[in-house]
Write a protein that holds these residues in place. Sequence first.
Motif, short mmCIF file in Angstrom:
data_model
loop_
_atom_site.label_atom_id
_atom_site.label_comp_id
_atom_site.label_asym_id
_atom_site.label_seq_id
_atom_site.Cartn_x
_atom_site.Cartn_y
_atom_site.Cartn_z
N LEU A 85 0.87 -1.18 0.00
CA LEU A 85 0.00 0.00 0.00
C LEU A 85 0.91 1.23 0.00
O LEU A 85 1.77 1.37 0.87
N ILE A 86 0.73 2.08 -1.01
CA ILE A 86 1.56 3.29 -1.12
C ILE A 86 0.99 4.38 -0.20
O ILE A 86 -0.23 4.57 -0.14
N THR A 87 1.90 5.08 0.49
CA THR A 87 1.48 6.07 1.50
C THR A 87 2.26 7.39 1.32
O THR A 87 3.21 7.45 0.53
N GLY A 89 4.93 9.07 2.41
CA GLY A 89 6.16 8.91 3.16
C GLY A 89 6.07 7.75 4.15
O GLY A 89 4.98 7.17 4.36
N ALA A 90 7.22 7.43 4.76
CA ALA A 90 7.21 6.41 5.82
C ALA A 90 6.46 6.96 7.02
O ALA A 90 5.88 6.21 7.81
N ILE A 91 6.46 8.29 7.14
CA ILE A 91 5.74 8.87 8.28
C ILE A 91 4.24 8.60 8.14
O ILE A 91 3.56 8.27 9.11
N GLY A 92 3.73 8.68 6.91
CA GLY A 92 2.33 8.34 6.65
C GLY A 92 2.08 6.86 6.85
O GLY A 92 1.03 6.45 7.37
N ALA A 93 3.06 6.05 6.45
CA ALA A 93 2.93 4.60 6.59
C ALA A 93 2.88 4.22 8.08
O ALA A 93 2.00 3.46 8.52
N ASN A 94 3.81 4.77 8.86
CA ASN A 94 3.84 4.44 10.29
C ASN A 94 2.56 4.90 10.99
O ASN A 94 1.98 4.16 11.80
N PHE A 95 2.15 6.11 10.65
CA PHE A 95 0.93 6.64 11.29
C PHE A 95 -0.25 5.70 11.01
O PHE A 95 -0.99 5.32 11.91
N VAL A 218 5.75 -4.05 7.52
CA VAL A 218 7.00 -3.32 7.29
C VAL A 218 6.67 -1.97 6.63
O VAL A 218 5.78 -1.89 5.78
N THR A 219 7.40 -0.93 7.05
CA THR A 219 7.23 0.38 6.40
C THR A 219 8.56 0.83 5.78
O THR A 219 9.64 0.44 6.25
N GLY A 220 8.45 1.63 4.73
CA GLY A 220 9.66 2.11 4.06
C GLY A 220 9.32 3.33 3.22
O GLY A 220 8.16 3.77 3.20
N SER A 221 10.32 3.88 2.52
CA SER A 221 10.03 5.06 1.69
C SER A 221 11.15 5.38 0.71
O SER A 221 12.20 4.75 0.70
N VAL A 231 9.62 13.69 -2.74
CA VAL A 231 8.42 13.14 -3.38
C VAL A 231 7.40 12.69 -2.33
O VAL A 231 6.26 12.39 -2.69
N ARG A 232 7.80 12.65 -1.07
CA ARG A 232 6.89 12.27 0.03
C ARG A 232 6.14 10.98 -0.28
O ARG A 232 4.91 10.94 -0.27
N LEU A 233 6.88 9.97 -0.60
CA LEU A 233 6.22 8.71 -0.95
C LEU A 233 6.82 7.55 -0.15
O LEU A 233 8.03 7.38 -0.09
N GLY A 234 5.94 6.79 0.47
CA GLY A 234 6.38 5.63 1.25
C GLY A 234 5.44 4.46 1.03
O GLY A 234 4.61 4.49 0.12
N TRP A 235 5.58 3.44 1.88
CA TRP A 235 4.77 2.24 1.68
C TRP A 235 4.65 1.40 2.95
O TRP A 235 5.47 1.51 3.87
#
Length: 379
Positions: A85-87, A89-95, A218-221, A231-235
């Motif tokens: 799931l694309i989010t 940033g990782a900050i969005g993913a963690n949240f 798992v989260t990453g970016s 690009v503010r893109l994570g997963w």
Amino acid sequence: MPFQEDFLIEQFMDKHENDIKYNMGETCCYSLNLNELSSLTGESFEFDQNMRLTYGSIWGTPVLRDLVAKIHSSDEIQLTADNVLITNGAIGANFLVHYTAAGPGDHIICVDPTYQQLSSVPSMFGADVELLHLEAEDGYTPNIQKLKSKVRANTKYIVLNNPNNPLGSVISTEKMTEIIDYAERNEIFIVCDEVYSPLFHSSEQPKSACQLSNRCIVTGSMSKAYSAAGVRLGWIVSRDKDFLKQAASRRDFNTISVSIIDDYISQYILKHRNAVLKRNFDLCRKNLMIMKDFINSSNGKFSFVHEPEGGSVCLLRIAGVDDTDSFAVKLATEFKVLCAPGECFGVPGTLRIGYGNSTEDLVEGLKILKLAYDKTYTK
Ligand SMILES: Cc1ncc(COP(=O)(O)O)c(C=O)c1O
């Protein structure tokens, strides 16, 4: 309204990062521009001028999700776009992970020190978060006995960060397997922030946690190893597709989807990930040598808390200085050098150095750090 703590590191960075000359505070490998990317990859970046500016695919484009799935795959376990799931940033993913998983009545164990978001957000959602302190004798990785002693009947998940921010320590595949096996026997799952992966420049590359269990999240970016925080893109990556569905459904209420422009640029970078990673492995190894020379010639004034094995950050102990918060403010405001105070991670007496910044920033920044220390603390 849930109680929200101040996010110390983000507030410090926000206050100081725009009025400095040398940046040793940023945690990303020196950010790239599109011209540099073109020379690295040998293929210029072309925008598809016919791309309609829609919301795009809500989960992220299948092409991008497939590229991310490959990063977290191995010969034994191949992941696909359905595991991603694309989010934002990782900050969005963690949240989103903690928003989905944590609530009142849950007990959560989180490594410490680490990026404050990983403990503050589940606590904001009402969970009881217990810190597992990382110690020198364990190489600043989780001590299994101590971890076991913290587990309760209501322990829901364990939060890890590999490689660790701020220490640069790395959890090996063996240790991760041991933690996961124990957790699974107790019906606990693992959330692992792998935003600095695969920057394992000074250790063997461990497996991604989602390779080791179908319940790991798992989260990453794009920010750290791929030098594209802008690009503010994570997963979020997991074999637990139900969890991803729940997370996506919660996300419908705030961001809907990620910008299709960010998705498009990320596809281009990840198609050429090996070229970008080579640049950043070389950068981290070269800059780490500079750090070591600096420490070795400092007569004990500066030392590693832990010599980093991965990632792009480390903690530097500053001899005789307890209040590194004031020192970091002075460095930024008077000396125009940015380092993050260890206080933001609960480790006073240290500064966090991002050695993945440009070599020029690191070389000049370290010179000024020494000068500032001598002027401030030696008579
Ligand atoms: C451990 C950790 N997780 C997540 C983030 C947020 O990264 P992103 O820029 O992808 O949102 C950071 C940023 O410093 C971090 O250090």
